[in-house]
Design an enzyme around this catalytic site. Structure first.
Site, PDB file in Angstrom:
ATOM      1  N   GLU A   1     -11.159   0.759  -0.515  1.00  0.00           N
ATOM      2  CA  GLU A   1     -10.505   0.540   0.789  1.00  0.00           C
ATOM      3  C   GLU A   1     -11.381  -0.326   1.680  1.00  0.00           C
ATOM      4  O   GLU A   1     -10.897  -1.189   2.404  1.00  0.00           O
ATOM      5  CB  GLU A   1     -10.296   1.873   1.508  1.00  0.00           C
ATOM      6  CG  GLU A   1      -9.564   2.914   0.699  1.00  0.00           C
ATOM      7  CD  GLU A   1      -8.131   3.051   1.120  1.00  0.00           C
ATOM      8  OE1 GLU A   1      -7.674   2.270   1.964  1.00  0.00           O
ATOM      9  OE2 GLU A   1      -7.452   3.942   0.575  1.00  0.00           O
TER      10      GLU A   1
ATOM     11  N   SER B   1      -5.553  -0.232  -4.242  1.00  0.00           N
ATOM     12  CA  SER B   1      -6.989  -0.268  -4.521  1.00  0.00           C
ATOM     13  C   SER B   1      -7.281   0.056  -5.989  1.00  0.00           C
ATOM     14  O   SER B   1      -8.405  -0.127  -6.454  1.00  0.00           O
ATOM     15  CB  SER B   1      -7.725   0.722  -3.611  1.00  0.00           C
ATOM     16  OG  SER B   1      -7.282   2.029  -3.855  1.00  0.00           O
ATOM     17  N   HIS B   2      -6.284   0.560  -6.726  1.00  0.00           N
ATOM     18  CA  HIS B   2      -6.478   0.827  -8.153  1.00  0.00           C
ATOM     19  C   HIS B   2      -5.465   0.068  -9.000  1.00  0.00           C
ATOM     20  O   HIS B   2      -5.186   0.452 -10.134  1.00  0.00           O
ATOM     21  CB  HIS B   2      -6.416   2.327  -8.443  1.00  0.00           C
ATOM     22  CG  HIS B   2      -7.638   3.037  -7.989  1.00  0.00           C
ATOM     23  ND1 HIS B   2      -7.847   3.385  -6.673  1.00  0.00           N
ATOM     24  CD2 HIS B   2      -8.758   3.424  -8.654  1.00  0.00           C
ATOM     25  CE1 HIS B   2      -9.026   3.980  -6.555  1.00  0.00           C
ATOM     26  NE2 HIS B   2      -9.594   4.015  -7.726  1.00  0.00           N
TER      27      HIS B   2
END
Lengths: 341, 341
Positions: B185, B44-45
């Site tokens: 998420e 997610s990053h």
């Protein structure tokens, strides 16, 4: 139920501690925080705590005549050694210097060393907020909480408190145990013979339990799963390991169990919002008010509101105590340490 | 799946940003944190974030050539103005001074002003821990989380990160959203067409939902009930109101929704454990190791362990990317901003 004035209750609690051999200033400081808890109807940190303080005194595990020693510094870290005594007089002695240092540098840390910290942390952060400062306060306690993914007591209930100044009569304040419940809450259930809610604790085998006796012999659980467990671990590190003071496991070992108050250090971080926002032209307190208004607009409550409501009642009408509580107060006054098993 | 070396991926991501008109140093700093996320399998990053950075650039809501300006100070508060640019180059430019100030005073605060902070906070605190410092990092985001007791988006997902130095190859690090789940998420579930778990969010009417589309249009919930909500509120206050920077509601209003990265400030607090423990003769790092060993002894994991395992694999074998990810990278390289809707 009978009502007693805040001042009278403070005098009576001070008297109990002084008679037990605690230094006068310490006895008064302890009475102030205990009565503040009772005044706010924060029963787990009210007069219920008197016996715990006397118990640790009777066991010889606290220094009743300790005089806190402030280590002078012009920098932003301030240390005060409670000398194995209760934490309250150490905070009282250091607070003016902490406020000065925070205004001078914009932020400052107060390290309280070698203390028994039995009181609610909101007392300290609320006090600093009334001086216009934001602050964080944290300390270990003793091993009674299993880390996320574990089943054995290791972390403490490790309270975490924060306050931010407001324009109204009360600051924004929260103060909570990083366990699902405070140990005092489980002890109150134990005393009342009531089961605890599911999710609070596991028994000595690591199995979930609603029996407060089994919970006290097993391990409590951190709030919020792995995130709460991480915050509790952070408190062990920042207010224990980093300060060179006991973590919860050592506090447990030193006291030989959980029946006596833990001995450890404490950390308070204070911030001057006026300094942090100075270069922006924005008012940090007014900005906070916008957030609080928006929270209220959707019907959500701010933390500590119930406490402030109870306080207003106590200030107007005195603190309401049950006959059993008054009888116990009288018993402690007449018997002193002999009243403690 | 194909593997690409960390260095090659950094170069390619830097190239995408530089071609889009971002200042070279900024493009490199952004690529470093994005590739660090991808390297640690923190999807997610990771490279998923490239598009979001280009989208806000295309919308004209970030200053691509901003040069961070450090406000010089000998005190423990350090400010760097990101000038409406991405936060990563501001942190890179300020880090050496922050480390110096922390060693000099024992603690220091870094205020990053007017930035777009899209990266994981662990990147910063882990970096400081490798210099022997403990640190806390936090920032608002944009209104997408309902406060405890409310039903409407007001708080941000407000990440909170902490690191503590260790003797081994990796420090103790945690970094989490103060919402039950990170917004990224929910976006990944949305993209994958999968339902989200119960308890993550409510829809626009305040009703619990497992539909990621409805969740993104409604409000996420804070982790840990009222305690997590209190911590999220603290982050709004400390890293928003106190700094004179946007809180999540203002970031939302400024960006006109949640489709673009939020613009706000960030706060990093750094501590020198050697200084805090100096008067005790105890080793704060060795004490931390005792706690970590006890956590491991009961079979519990430390946070970030999965990340460190993934990192070791990426360092040995390169970063594994799917064909779809590689195709998207190539598309961004050839089309640049034209690839963004």
């Amino acid at each position: 139920m009978s009502n007693i004035s805040i001042r009278d209750l403070e005098d009576r609690v001070t008297g109990i501690f002084a008679t037990a051999g605690i230094r006068a200033e310490t006895a008064r400081a302890m009475a102030r925080v205990i009565v503040a808890g009772e005044r706010d109807n924060c029963k787990s940190h009210g007069i219920y705590r008197i016996e715990g303080c006397l118990r640790v005194l009777k066991a010889g595990k606290v220094v009743p005549d300790a005089i806190p020693r402030l280590r002078d510094s012009t920098g932003p870290i301030l240390e005060i050694d409670a000398g194995g005594g209760f934490a309250c007089p150490a905070f009282e002695d250091a607070r003016a210097t902490l406020i000065d240092r925070t205004r001078q540098h914009g932020l400052a840390a107060l390290v309280i060393r070698d203390c028994l910290h039995f009181s609610a942390l909101w007392y300290e952060v609320e006090d600093l907020a009334r001086e216009g400062l934001a602050s964080l306060s944290m300390c270990p306690s003793y091993s009674s909480v299993a880390p996320s993914g574990g089943t054995l007591p290791l972390l403490g209930t490790n309270p975490f408190a924060f306050a931010y100044p407001r324009t109204g009569p009360h600051p924004y304040v929260f103060d909570f145990a990083t366990s699902v419940a405070a140990r005092g809450e489980i002890e109150l259930h134990h005393r009342a013979g009531k089961p605890i809610p599911e999710g609070w604790a596991v028994d000595a085998n690591g199995t979930p339990t609603t029996d407060p006796t089994e919970a006290l012999a097993g391990a409590m659980l951190p709030f919020g799963g792995h995130k709460g467990s991480a915050i509790s671990t952070m408190i062990e590190l920042m207010a224990g390991a980093m300060l060179g003071e006991f973590m919860s496991k050592e506090a447990y070992d030193f006291m030989g169990g959980t029946s006596l108050l833990p001995r450890h250090g404490a950390l308070i971080l204070a911030f001057d919002p006026a300094r942090f926002s100075a270069n922006t032209g924005r008012d940090p307190i007014a900005e906070g008010e916008r957030l609080f208004a928006a929270i209220g607009d959707q019907g959500a409550r701010l933390p500590s509101q119930r406490r402030f409501t109870a306080r207003a009642e106590s200030e107007a009408q005195g603190i309401a105590l049950t006959e059993a509580e008054l009888a116990q107060l009288a018993r402690l006054e007449s018997l002193g340490l002999a009243a403690i098993d």
